[in-house]
Design a protein around this motif. Structure first.
Motif, mmCIF file in Angstrom:
data_model
loop_
_atom_site.group_PDB
_atom_site.id
_atom_site.type_symbol
_atom_site.label_atom_id
_atom_site.label_comp_id
_atom_site.label_asym_id
_atom_site.label_seq_id
_atom_site.Cartn_x
_atom_site.Cartn_y
_atom_site.Cartn_z
ATOM 1 N N THR A 47 0.828 -1.075 0.124
ATOM 2 C CA THR A 47 0.047 0.062 -0.065
ATOM 3 C C THR A 47 0.896 1.277 0.134
ATOM 4 O O THR A 47 0.415 2.324 -0.092
ATOM 5 C CB THR A 47 -0.957 -0.051 1.284
ATOM 6 O OG1 THR A 47 -0.173 -0.219 2.457
ATOM 7 C CG2 THR A 47 -2.050 -1.201 1.149
ATOM 8 N N ASP A 48 2.448 1.137 0.252
ATOM 9 C CA ASP A 48 3.149 2.160 0.280
ATOM 10 C C ASP A 48 3.047 2.849 -1.032
ATOM 11 O O ASP A 48 3.027 2.214 -2.257
ATOM 12 C CB ASP A 48 4.583 1.741 0.713
ATOM 13 C CG ASP A 48 4.543 0.986 1.960
ATOM 14 O OD1 ASP A 48 5.118 1.411 2.992
ATOM 15 O OD2 ASP A 48 4.060 -0.299 1.708
ATOM 16 N N GLN A 49 3.567 4.273 -1.007
ATOM 17 C CA GLN A 49 3.589 5.114 -2.313
ATOM 18 C C GLN A 49 4.987 5.316 -2.439
ATOM 19 O O GLN A 49 5.596 5.633 -3.573
ATOM 20 C CB GLN A 49 2.802 6.258 -2.317
ATOM 21 C CG GLN A 49 1.230 5.949 -2.635
ATOM 22 C CD GLN A 49 0.626 7.268 -2.776
ATOM 23 O OE1 GLN A 49 0.072 7.715 -1.645
ATOM 24 N NE2 GLN A 49 0.153 7.685 -3.864
ATOM 25 N N ARG A 50 5.869 5.161 -1.367
ATOM 26 C CA ARG A 50 7.191 5.711 -1.415
ATOM 27 C C ARG A 50 8.156 4.706 -2.078
ATOM 28 O O ARG A 50 7.839 3.483 -2.454
ATOM 29 C CB ARG A 50 7.747 6.028 -0.037
ATOM 30 C CG ARG A 50 7.936 4.697 0.741
ATOM 31 C CD ARG A 50 8.401 5.006 2.143
ATOM 32 N NE ARG A 50 8.390 3.817 3.070
ATOM 33 C CZ ARG A 50 9.537 3.149 3.177
ATOM 34 N NH1 ARG A 50 10.636 3.431 2.782
ATOM 35 N NH2 ARG A 50 9.256 1.730 4.007
ATOM 36 N N VAL A 51 9.492 5.227 -2.515
ATOM 37 C CA VAL A 51 10.389 4.333 -3.078
ATOM 38 C C VAL A 51 10.967 3.325 -1.995
ATOM 39 O O VAL A 51 11.411 3.915 -0.662
ATOM 40 C CB VAL A 51 11.668 4.950 -3.459
ATOM 41 C CG1 VAL A 51 12.760 4.199 -4.026
ATOM 42 C CG2 VAL A 51 11.126 5.854 -4.908
ATOM 43 N N ILE A 52 11.019 1.902 -2.020
ATOM 44 C CA ILE A 52 11.649 1.443 -0.996
ATOM 45 C C ILE A 52 12.741 0.461 -1.680
ATOM 46 O O ILE A 52 12.681 -0.194 -2.388
ATOM 47 C CB ILE A 52 10.520 0.260 -0.413
ATOM 48 C CG1 ILE A 52 9.534 0.893 0.030
ATOM 49 C CG2 ILE A 52 11.257 -0.458 0.569
ATOM 50 C CD1 ILE A 52 8.049 0.075 0.253
ATOM 51 N N ARG A 94 1.904 -2.848 -6.638
ATOM 52 C CA ARG A 94 1.671 -1.416 -5.595
ATOM 53 C C ARG A 94 0.294 -1.212 -5.791
ATOM 54 O O ARG A 94 -0.387 -1.166 -6.937
ATOM 55 C CB ARG A 94 2.610 -0.603 -6.336
ATOM 56 C CG ARG A 94 4.068 -0.837 -6.145
ATOM 57 C CD ARG A 94 4.690 -0.549 -4.463
ATOM 58 N NE ARG A 94 6.048 -0.247 -4.420
ATOM 59 C CZ ARG A 94 6.613 0.482 -3.689
ATOM 60 N NH1 ARG A 94 5.909 1.135 -2.848
ATOM 61 N NH2 ARG A 94 7.896 0.764 -3.842
ATOM 62 N N VAL A 95 -0.588 -1.237 -4.813
ATOM 63 C CA VAL A 95 -1.850 -0.971 -4.797
ATOM 64 C C VAL A 95 -2.367 0.394 -3.998
ATOM 65 O O VAL A 95 -3.414 0.783 -3.835
ATOM 66 C CB VAL A 95 -2.800 -2.060 -4.158
ATOM 67 C CG1 VAL A 95 -2.615 -3.357 -4.868
ATOM 68 C CG2 VAL A 95 -2.383 -2.352 -2.588
ATOM 69 N N GLY A 96 -1.261 1.031 -3.602
ATOM 70 C CA GLY A 96 -1.609 2.361 -2.925
ATOM 71 C C GLY A 96 -1.511 3.594 -3.832
ATOM 72 O O GLY A 96 -1.409 4.776 -3.485
ATOM 73 N N VAL A 113 3.896 5.032 -7.275
ATOM 74 C CA VAL A 113 4.767 5.200 -6.485
ATOM 75 C C VAL A 113 5.523 6.438 -6.667
ATOM 76 O O VAL A 113 5.761 6.864 -7.836
ATOM 77 C CB VAL A 113 6.003 3.931 -6.671
ATOM 78 C CG1 VAL A 113 7.210 4.138 -5.910
ATOM 79 C CG2 VAL A 113 5.150 2.602 -6.502
ATOM 80 N N ALA A 114 6.195 7.401 -5.490
ATOM 81 C CA ALA A 114 6.418 8.586 -5.931
ATOM 82 C C ALA A 114 7.599 8.759 -6.317
ATOM 83 O O ALA A 114 8.208 9.978 -6.062
ATOM 84 C CB ALA A 114 6.274 9.380 -4.416
#
Lengths: 372, 372
Positions: free
Chosen positions: B293-298, B317-319, B322-323
């Motif tokens: 659910t995250d949007q950030r780069v991991i 990615r379901v949030g 990705v930013a």
């Protein structure tokens, strides 16, 4: 008892791109007829039933039908092993069911040590194996060669010998001192992955597969049956067939097979080979290695030969170097490209360029010059 | 009589590169236990025994051992057909010998019209077929669809019906009106290559294979068993199992199978999914589709997840987007290359370049500049 010894069927093998389905079927029918006529008590197939570890569907159908015919229709007990060309896991598909009708198909080293019992004979069916399998089976890290493995295997088999019976080994390996043909070189097989014939002295007969000629080995009771078909030009002079083996009293009889289409070497001049007086006396559909004695350039030579002999599998020049080089040397390299092409065309086709061909050639040359 | 209905074993199938040998063996052992516990009179396998027309040696061994175990060791009559994933010629290897122990494996349309007889039930085993096979068999050029073929086939079967017995069809096709999952889209199956359930009304039961979910079709007596395992994420919500069918009086019971490693969807934030409080309550060895659910780069997200869940098969990615883009936009494009790299590294790894890394980067940049 009496049994038939064959091997190296290589179902699925191609000969220089030619499919051998018909030849295989024809050879099989002859083998079956021999088994019926000779009233054998069993048929031995000493490995390499298939040519490839992953045979195609046609091959799977063909071998399957042969085995059904021999065992389920004609009720011959079958004694078979996997060879180095077979995939043991694929070949053994269904084999757990086969025993009920006396079809024994061994694909694991461990199976070889339990003999198949006939009233007067014990058969030990040893599939093709690699040294590591023997190492694992005997839990002996010192076994590094097939020869070392065989000493242990024969000892284990001997422990199972019923002294009241004859003992037959069915196997797929190189016997030391055997020879095989590879093109024109006779290769003698020796070394640590060949089995000395003396190590097999405990058996009344050893039915081998692996080499394709029945005369590969000269030992009275250790025999290759050879393949039912000639699978290369190097086998052209071999007489193919099967052995009929009587165990008591021991007697060995060779039964030849007649090829549907033979593999032969045909040597001569192009003129002679393609003249009706000659080829009308030939089995023109045989698989032929043609050895031309001519030295001259012959245009479209392969196609011209195939018009007469559709199954040419090899074409060699045996009259010395073809005279292309010398003839080309007579062409003056200082001619312009169009004149050079003209002369070359005439030399190789025995006809000058037509007007249309000249036009095409000129256009092509002009285009090529532009790109410079 | 009572029989077990299963299908679509797909031995050899991989799940996103993961081998399912252990899962297949575990499911098989459960199926066998159900057959033993329920004291069934036969086991039906409605096609797609293998996943591929040319299964590898491991698969050949595995399926071979299962069939030996069921039929030769546990003495269950087996009623099986080839599916569209099987090669009919390969699958039928040895099948001529199987009948002796009541193992019926049909791979040809023609075989389907001779029923396998039990005291109170007739089984018609119809393998997967293409319309051209029906055209050839019935010598009727008008047969262009499976549906048209089935009308003729059912009529021919009906002509063999023993009115004193029940009649079961085993087949491998699309039943019209059935649905199958493909990712998140439910696909309804219809058209001329789907068989209307009404055309099958003459049978007391139709044991189908092809679709992998038992609920693909809603008809009382025409059933898919589904596969024993979940073969894709789209099957994550299916309850796998087998049917136990009593023919007289008719009774249908579903017996679930418990997966050795389940296929599941796991949704959440990276922080939560990788925290011990969460994952210690999870079956971490399951095959997981992870929906972050995250949007950030991991950084190294897949490796980080696999450290906890070794069998991640899918990562989504379901949030929302990705930013990455936004964050990169904050980097001033007018910085020099070294400064750009520095910022990018820090953003994606949450740590600045070490001195050593800075040196490597500078050397690389100098080399690149030289080449300009």
């Amino acid at each position: 008892m009496r049994f038939l010894h064959t091997a190296d069927w290589h179902i699925g093998k191609k000969l220089h791109g030619f499919d051998l389905v018909e030849e295989q079927q024809d050879a099989y029918e002859q083998i079956k007829k021999i088994a019926v006529d000779e009233q054998v008590d069993a048929v031995v197939i000493a490995g390499d039933l298939y040519d490839r570890s992953v045979p195609n569907e046609t091959s799977v159908n063909q071998l399957g039908n042969m085995l059904v015919d021999l065992n389920l229709k004609h009720h011959f007990p079958l004694l078979a092993i996997s060879g180095n060309h077979d995939s043991a896991p694929r070949l053994r598909t269904g084999s757990s069911w086969f025993k009920a009708t006396d079809f024994y198909l061994n694909t694991k080293l461990s199976q070889a040590l339990t003999p198949v019992e006939f009233p007067d004979t014990q058969f030990f069916l040893l599939p093709y194996f690699e040294p590591f399998e023997a190492r694992q089976y005997f839990k002996d890290d010192k076994i590094r060669t097939v020869q070392a493995a065989m000493v242990k295997i024969v000892a284990a088999m001997r422990a199972q010998f019923d002294p009241a019976k004859k003992h037959v080994l069915v196997a797929h390996f190189f016997a030391a001192g055997s020879s095989h043909v590879d093109s024109e070189t006779q290769v003698m097989v020796g070394g640590l992955n060949a089995i000395p014939v003396d190590d097999l002295a405990d058996f009344d007969y050893v039915a081998l597969g692996h080499l394709h000629g029945k005369d590969a080995l000269h030992a009275d009771r250790v025999r290759y049956s050879g393949s039912p078909l000639k699978f290369s030009v190097s086998e052209a002079n071999q007489q193919k067939g099967v052995w009929i083996v009587d165990t008591d009293p021991f007697k060995l009889t060779f039964k030849p097979l007649k090829p549907l289409r033979d593999v032969r070497v045909l040597t001569g001049a192009f003129e002679d080979l393609t003249s009706p007086e000659f080829y009308k006396k030939q089995a023109v559909n045989d698989y032929l290695s043609i050895q031309l004695t001519d030295q001259r350039v012959i245009p479209n030579v392969m196609q011209a030969l195939r018009d007469v002999y559709p199954n040419v599998i090899e074409l060699e020049r045996v009259g010395g170097p073809v005279a292309t080089g010398d003839e080309l040397a007579t062409i003056d390299p200082h001619l312009d490209p169009m004149e050079l092409m003209d002369q070359f065309f005439e030399q190789t086709t025995d006809a000058p360029l037509t007007d249309q061909q000249q036009k095409w050639a000129q256009t092509a040359l002009q285009l090529a010059n532009k790109e410079d």
